[in-house]
Design a protein around this motif. Sequence first.
Motif, mmCIF file in Angstrom:
data_model
loop_
_atom_site.group_PDB
_atom_site.id
_atom_site.type_symbol
_atom_site.label_atom_id
_atom_site.label_comp_id
_atom_site.label_asym_id
_atom_site.label_seq_id
_atom_site.Cartn_x
_atom_site.Cartn_y
_atom_site.Cartn_z
ATOM 1 N N ARG A 59 0.924 -1.072 0.113
ATOM 2 C CA ARG A 59 0.182 0.202 0.009
ATOM 3 C C ARG A 59 0.839 1.287 0.012
ATOM 4 N NH1 ARG A 59 -4.289 -3.274 1.962
ATOM 5 N NH2 ARG A 59 -6.395 -2.306 1.838
ATOM 6 N N ILE A 60 1.822 1.410 0.823
ATOM 7 C CA ILE A 60 2.861 2.395 0.971
ATOM 8 C C ILE A 60 3.493 2.518 -0.514
ATOM 9 C CG2 ILE A 60 4.770 3.231 1.807
ATOM 10 C CD1 ILE A 60 4.391 1.841 4.512
ATOM 11 N N PHE A 61 3.870 1.665 -1.140
ATOM 12 C CA PHE A 61 4.605 1.728 -2.327
ATOM 13 C C PHE A 61 3.654 2.210 -3.720
ATOM 14 C CE2 PHE A 61 7.727 -1.246 -0.348
ATOM 15 C CZ PHE A 61 8.578 -0.090 -0.109
ATOM 16 N N PHE A 62 2.418 1.675 -3.418
ATOM 17 C CA PHE A 62 1.293 1.783 -4.411
ATOM 18 C C PHE A 62 1.107 3.598 -4.361
ATOM 19 C CE2 PHE A 62 -2.983 2.796 -5.790
ATOM 20 C CZ PHE A 62 -2.877 2.494 -7.015
ATOM 21 N N SER A 63 0.883 3.939 -3.101
ATOM 22 C CA SER A 63 0.461 5.346 -2.937
ATOM 23 C C SER A 63 1.697 6.127 -3.536
ATOM 24 C CB SER A 63 0.136 5.634 -1.583
ATOM 25 O OG SER A 63 -0.254 6.990 -1.251
ATOM 26 N N MET A 69 -10.629 5.658 6.150
ATOM 27 C CA MET A 69 -11.240 4.722 5.279
ATOM 28 C C MET A 69 -10.621 3.389 4.908
ATOM 29 S SD MET A 69 -14.369 5.936 4.523
ATOM 30 C CE MET A 69 -14.506 4.361 3.349
ATOM 31 N N ASP A 70 -9.301 3.405 5.020
ATOM 32 C CA ASP A 70 -8.389 2.131 4.755
ATOM 33 C C ASP A 70 -7.890 1.733 6.041
ATOM 34 O OD1 ASP A 70 -7.015 0.678 2.660
ATOM 35 O OD2 ASP A 70 -5.292 1.408 3.319
ATOM 36 N N ASP A 71 -8.305 2.151 7.115
ATOM 37 C CA ASP A 71 -7.953 1.735 8.738
ATOM 38 C C ASP A 71 -6.509 1.646 8.679
ATOM 39 O OD1 ASP A 71 -10.034 1.187 10.294
ATOM 40 O OD2 ASP A 71 -10.626 -0.538 9.055
ATOM 41 N N GLY A 72 -5.704 2.511 8.312
ATOM 42 C CA GLY A 72 -4.008 2.392 8.492
ATOM 43 C C GLY A 72 -3.403 3.597 7.911
ATOM 44 N N LEU A 73 -2.429 3.841 8.213
ATOM 45 C CA LEU A 73 -1.541 5.059 7.698
ATOM 46 C C LEU A 73 -0.837 4.851 6.206
ATOM 47 C CD1 LEU A 73 0.394 6.278 11.029
ATOM 48 C CD2 LEU A 73 -1.624 7.352 9.787
ATOM 49 N N GLU A 74 -0.702 3.543 5.700
ATOM 50 C CA GLU A 74 0.062 3.157 4.637
ATOM 51 C C GLU A 74 0.074 4.171 3.523
ATOM 52 O OE1 GLU A 74 -0.786 -0.893 6.945
ATOM 53 O OE2 GLU A 74 -1.893 0.915 6.471
ATOM 54 N N LEU A 75 -1.256 4.192 3.218
ATOM 55 C CA LEU A 75 -1.491 5.154 2.056
ATOM 56 C C LEU A 75 -1.202 6.573 2.226
ATOM 57 C CD1 LEU A 75 -5.050 3.769 0.839
ATOM 58 C CD2 LEU A 75 -2.692 3.192 0.023
ATOM 59 N N ALA A 89 5.418 11.050 1.740
ATOM 60 C CA ALA A 89 6.752 10.710 1.296
ATOM 61 C C ALA A 89 7.237 11.214 -0.157
ATOM 62 C CB ALA A 89 7.320 9.309 1.147
ATOM 63 N N ALA A 90 6.137 10.819 -0.991
ATOM 64 C CA ALA A 90 6.159 11.035 -2.699
ATOM 65 C C ALA A 90 6.274 12.380 -2.836
ATOM 66 C CB ALA A 90 5.368 10.563 -3.210
ATOM 67 N N ASN A 91 5.266 13.189 -2.048
ATOM 68 C CA ASN A 91 5.104 14.605 -2.385
ATOM 69 C C ASN A 91 6.118 15.377 -1.875
ATOM 70 O OD1 ASN A 91 2.711 16.724 -2.730
ATOM 71 N ND2 ASN A 91 3.920 17.311 -0.820
ATOM 72 N N ASN A 92 6.637 15.476 -0.720
ATOM 73 C CA ASN A 92 7.811 15.992 -0.470
ATOM 74 C C ASN A 92 9.308 15.640 -1.004
ATOM 75 O OD1 ASN A 92 6.007 16.622 1.426
ATOM 76 N ND2 ASN A 92 7.292 16.932 3.045
ATOM 77 N N PHE A 147 -10.958 8.329 -4.885
ATOM 78 C CA PHE A 147 -12.050 7.413 -6.008
ATOM 79 C C PHE A 147 -11.147 6.432 -6.301
ATOM 80 C CE2 PHE A 147 -13.339 5.854 -10.146
ATOM 81 C CZ PHE A 147 -14.682 5.571 -9.963
ATOM 82 N N ILE A 148 -9.883 6.731 -6.609
ATOM 83 C CA ILE A 148 -9.012 5.238 -7.140
ATOM 84 C C ILE A 148 -8.558 4.531 -5.984
ATOM 85 C CG2 ILE A 148 -6.700 4.884 -7.894
ATOM 86 C CD1 ILE A 148 -6.668 7.660 -9.518
ATOM 87 N N PHE A 149 -8.411 4.914 -4.932
ATOM 88 C CA PHE A 149 -7.885 4.148 -3.746
ATOM 89 C C PHE A 149 -9.223 3.353 -3.156
ATOM 90 C CE2 PHE A 149 -4.673 7.384 -2.496
ATOM 91 C CZ PHE A 149 -3.627 6.669 -3.027
#
Length: 311
Positions: free
Chosen positions: A99-103, A217-223, A229-232, A277-279
Amino acid sequence: MDFIQQAFKGKFATWKYIIPCLGFFGLMALNYAVIKYLDLDVDEMMKEQIESSGANNVLFQNLIIFLIFLIGLFLWVKFVHKQSITSLTTARHKIDWKRIFFSFTLWGFITVAMTFYAYHSTPEDFVWNFNFDKFIVLAIIAILLVPFQTSFEEYFFRGYLMQGLGVLAKNKWLPLIVTSVVFGLMHGANPEVDKLGPIIMVYYIGTGLFLGIMTLMDDGLELALGFHAANNLITALLVTADWTAFQTDSILVDVSEPSAGFDVLVPVFVIFPILLFIFAKKYKWSNWKDRLFGQVEDITVDELSEIGNVK
């Protein structure tokens, strides 16, 4: 158990949340008060620091603080709350790195694409700044330390505060709103606010709300971890300006006149909803009303034991 209820896996007590919050927000308030009281020119101070030490050294000094903050938060959660880092991160049995890597990959691709489009549509707004030796050092510092900076903000706001406020308030909407607003206000001392005006707070608070919705919504911080991380990281490597919080030896320098308009509002009201929507489609989110506005039920030790015995 949902994400907020993970707080019950530790030894919950209100005072345990108050101390880190007083420490962190106290430091932020003191920093802001000193700047205002002494009438310090933050832009000028940053320019002088960069001229004397170099952009990479200044970046390193600014980022290493967040590594210390993150380690401190983890130690506090583990040894004072007696809560695992996994339960601070997610309601799943283990952290979902996919999930982290996909986001990260999704938002990283979009960020690169938008930067590429902006550069080719208005090339006069950018100066090519690539210097191989400086960029390699920047890349090493950014790749190693930016994730600690973004992770601290996610763990503190969307993790620690979200869970603590949710248990105390017995609902999910209050921690969602409070963490989003406070996250936005925390960026109020950024030089972008002086240059672009109060409208930039719509972006900061809107980003906090977007990350908070993802977390609940995803019950976690992964996304949220991957997105932030990607943004910064991508921004630090690709483009900078002499009026932003991140001033780096990036590939491009934005030399356009600072202004805030649709470029501030479009991410919040167009791009972020599309990402949600994608997530939602990918991870089959449902029951939005309860996940965002539902009640948080107390969980007893016996119920925790039962949950732990379920295979």
